[in-house]
Design an enzyme around this catalytic site. Sequence first.
Site, PDB file in Angstrom:
ATOM      1  N   LYS A  68       0.856  -1.189   0.000  1.00  0.00           N
ATOM      2  CA  LYS A  68       0.000   0.000   0.000  1.00  0.00           C
ATOM      3  C   LYS A  68       0.885   1.230   0.000  1.00  0.00           C
ATOM      4  O   LYS A  68       1.873   1.295   0.741  1.00  0.00           O
ATOM      5  CB  LYS A  68      -0.846  -0.029   1.289  1.00  0.00           C
ATOM      6  CG  LYS A  68      -1.892   1.024   1.400  1.00  0.00           C
ATOM      7  CD  LYS A  68      -3.211   0.557   0.851  1.00  0.00           C
ATOM      8  CE  LYS A  68      -4.205   1.675   0.675  1.00  0.00           C
ATOM      9  NZ  LYS A  68      -3.924   2.561  -0.454  1.00  0.00           N
ATOM     10  N   LYS A 104       5.121   2.417  -2.992  1.00  0.00           N
ATOM     11  CA  LYS A 104       5.008   3.824  -3.375  1.00  0.00           C
ATOM     12  C   LYS A 104       5.125   3.904  -4.889  1.00  0.00           C
ATOM     13  O   LYS A 104       5.669   3.008  -5.534  1.00  0.00           O
ATOM     14  CB  LYS A 104       6.117   4.662  -2.728  1.00  0.00           C
ATOM     15  CG  LYS A 104       5.749   6.112  -2.548  1.00  0.00           C
ATOM     16  CD  LYS A 104       4.804   6.323  -1.374  1.00  0.00           C
ATOM     17  CE  LYS A 104       4.390   7.760  -1.229  1.00  0.00           C
ATOM     18  NZ  LYS A 104       3.692   7.978   0.058  1.00  0.00           N
ATOM     19  N   ASN A 219      -2.954  19.256   1.301  1.00  0.00           N
ATOM     20  CA  ASN A 219      -3.937  18.366   1.906  1.00  0.00           C
ATOM     21  C   ASN A 219      -3.642  18.160   3.396  1.00  0.00           C
ATOM     22  O   ASN A 219      -4.513  18.359   4.248  1.00  0.00           O
ATOM     23  CB  ASN A 219      -3.894  17.034   1.142  1.00  0.00           C
ATOM     24  CG  ASN A 219      -4.892  16.033   1.675  1.00  0.00           C
ATOM     25  OD1 ASN A 219      -4.885  15.716   2.859  1.00  0.00           O
ATOM     26  ND2 ASN A 219      -5.758  15.550   0.818  1.00  0.00           N
TER      27      ASN A 219
HETATM   28  P1  NAD Z   1      -0.084  18.414  -1.248  1.00  0.00           P
HETATM   29  O1  NAD Z   1       0.347  18.315  -2.651  1.00  0.00           O
HETATM   30  O2  NAD Z   1      -1.543  18.492  -0.971  1.00  0.00           O
HETATM   31  O3  NAD Z   1       0.598  19.672  -0.555  1.00  0.00           O
HETATM   32  C1  NAD Z   1       1.978  19.884  -0.542  1.00  0.00           C
HETATM   33  C2  NAD Z   1       2.192  21.275   0.023  1.00  0.00           C
HETATM   34  O4  NAD Z   1       3.594  21.499   0.161  1.00  0.00           O
HETATM   35  C3  NAD Z   1       1.666  22.407  -0.869  1.00  0.00           C
HETATM   36  O5  NAD Z   1       1.095  23.408  -0.047  1.00  0.00           O
HETATM   37  C4  NAD Z   1       2.930  22.945  -1.526  1.00  0.00           C
HETATM   38  O6  NAD Z   1       2.791  24.293  -1.894  1.00  0.00           O
HETATM   39  C5  NAD Z   1       3.912  22.760  -0.401  1.00  0.00           C
HETATM   40  N1  NAD Z   1       5.296  22.706  -0.846  1.00  0.00           N
HETATM   41  C6  NAD Z   1       5.823  22.120  -1.940  1.00  0.00           C
HETATM   42  N2  NAD Z   1       7.146  22.356  -1.987  1.00  0.00           N
HETATM   43  C7  NAD Z   1       7.451  23.072  -0.879  1.00  0.00           C
HETATM   44  C8  NAD Z   1       8.641  23.595  -0.354  1.00  0.00           C
HETATM   45  N3  NAD Z   1       9.811  23.442  -0.983  1.00  0.00           N
HETATM   46  N4  NAD Z   1       8.578  24.277   0.812  1.00  0.00           N
HETATM   47  C9  NAD Z   1       7.394  24.444   1.440  1.00  0.00           C
HETATM   48  N5  NAD Z   1       6.240  23.970   0.996  1.00  0.00           N
HETATM   49  C10 NAD Z   1       6.268  23.303  -0.150  1.00  0.00           C
HETATM   50  O7  NAD Z   1       0.606  17.169  -0.503  1.00  0.00           O
HETATM   51  P2  NAD Z   1       0.138  16.483   0.824  1.00  0.00           P
HETATM   52  O8  NAD Z   1      -0.728  15.341   0.469  1.00  0.00           O
HETATM   53  O9  NAD Z   1      -0.334  17.514   1.788  1.00  0.00           O
HETATM   54  O10 NAD Z   1       1.532  15.850   1.317  1.00  0.00           O
HETATM   55  C11 NAD Z   1       2.467  16.613   2.087  1.00  0.00           C
HETATM   56  C12 NAD Z   1       3.393  15.630   2.801  1.00  0.00           C
HETATM   57  O11 NAD Z   1       2.610  14.765   3.612  1.00  0.00           O
HETATM   58  C13 NAD Z   1       4.212  14.714   1.893  1.00  0.00           C
HETATM   59  O12 NAD Z   1       5.456  14.446   2.465  1.00  0.00           O
HETATM   60  C14 NAD Z   1       3.410  13.454   1.858  1.00  0.00           C
HETATM   61  O13 NAD Z   1       4.189  12.318   1.524  1.00  0.00           O
HETATM   62  C15 NAD Z   1       2.906  13.415   3.275  1.00  0.00           C
HETATM   63  N6  NAD Z   1       1.741  12.582   3.462  1.00  0.00           N
HETATM   64  C16 NAD Z   1       0.572  12.850   2.840  1.00  0.00           C
HETATM   65  C17 NAD Z   1      -0.503  11.996   3.037  1.00  0.00           C
HETATM   66  C18 NAD Z   1      -1.844  12.262   2.424  1.00  0.00           C
HETATM   67  O14 NAD Z   1      -2.759  11.489   2.687  1.00  0.00           O
HETATM   68  N7  NAD Z   1      -2.028  13.302   1.651  1.00  0.00           N
HETATM   69  C19 NAD Z   1      -0.379  10.868   3.849  1.00  0.00           C
HETATM   70  C20 NAD Z   1       0.828  10.643   4.482  1.00  0.00           C
HETATM   71  C21 NAD Z   1       1.884  11.505   4.280  1.00  0.00           C
END
Ligand code: NAD
Length: 431
Positions: A68, A104, A219
Amino acid sequence: MTGSLLTDASQRLEQALKYVSISEDAIEQLKFPKASLAVSIPVRMDDGSLKVFQGYRVRYNDSRGPTKGGVRYHPNVSMDEVQSLAFWMTFKCAVLNLPFGGAKGGITLNPKVLSKAELERLSRGYVDAIADFIGPDIDIPAPDVYTNPMIMGWMMDQYSIIKRQITPAVVTGKPISMGGSLGRDTATAMGAFFVLEAMMSKLDKLPQETTVAVQGFGNAGAFIADLLFKAGYKVVAVSDSQGAVYTPKGLDIPSIRQYKLSSQSIKAVYCEETVCNSVDHQSITNEELLELDVDVLIPAALENQITEANVNNIKAKFIFEVANGPISSGADKILEEKGIYVFPDILVNAGGVTVSYFEWVQNRSGFYWSLEEVNQRLRQKMVEETGKIWGISQELCVSMRTAAYVYALTRLGEALNAKGTRDYYTNGAIY
Ligand code: NAD
């Protein structure tokens, strides 16, 4: 192991191995991804030209169940990054005791420059390329950076077309109308919030006296900023890829979210507006946000944000890793020496995969749960596992990260030992 990010990730495994007794066979298997697929995806662009994109899918370890993990669309996506993220997913699923291994995927591109139709063709092309590598009982993709429910819906639909049967359980994080779970959109943030609340109460910190900075307003980041604001925490800084806003008085997070939503001029499925134009604030850089003197720092953007280059400037007292791998292993040691508590990604952001698991269960049973039921089950799991990991960290006098790896390794070791070394073959296939 090859690749710097994966090598760095594996340092955590080495640390934890000192405290766990698992077989050499199990350790050897955990050092390598089980299967790594690299694909080229030809996409017809709107102007009639053909462009080929590079995509990846890695199944790291499936000893505890089908694998997953999310799919990331980002210019920095590489096989090394995807393998590292798949490694973390393996441990994350074990920490939460989900019946999954880790995987992944990703495509190397800047998705913001594609039109919506181009993104759809790319997403469907990716599924065409990896269709034999995934499946509800093999490997189940989900959203990650710059992928969202709309993209997951296209992926599920494309897989169903290829297999000639509607297969909602092949992908999670889908739109509700296509079999998505209520609460999946907020799950990562909600799970992190439950961990943070559980820890703050153990550490006797009250919300109103706790300042917070959040890096990343997507998100995960925007939702957790909102949850913390509503719970009375003082969120003093937030950022996106364009930069950060900061005010020591505390930001009004709902209005920043509202601004970002209402002023967005959508290009493809992404928001073009940045948090930097919205409120009375001081503009700072993302680097400065990380170095603010706050109680809680929440990296919620990308990996490797705190490294040996900036770790000595970090002043936060507690760091909750909502992003995957935001702290390098070298920086980790220094943070520990400085007495900064780090709550690790494989626990803190596991709410996303936990509700993905709930979605998969609902898809397979055909029986759908209310939002209250989803959140109540999520809270129960997050609080329970946080308490157990805290207990291990106290008992062994180790960091929460090492404790989480110890906890996960015990479960992975049991599964790997139960399966044996698979050193016999049936009809040429390894079972
Ligand atoms: P997303 O695409 O919704 O948001 C990413 C955010 O990071 C955006 O606001 C973007 O502008 C910002 N960003 C990008 N580059 C940046 C930088 N250099 N400096 C500061 N901000 C920056 O992604 P997400 O789903 O919110 O994921 C964010 C993190 O959380 C990732 O590491 C992801 O692996 C992790 N994560 C997400 C989920 C999920 O369900 N969405 C689950 C587990 C982990």
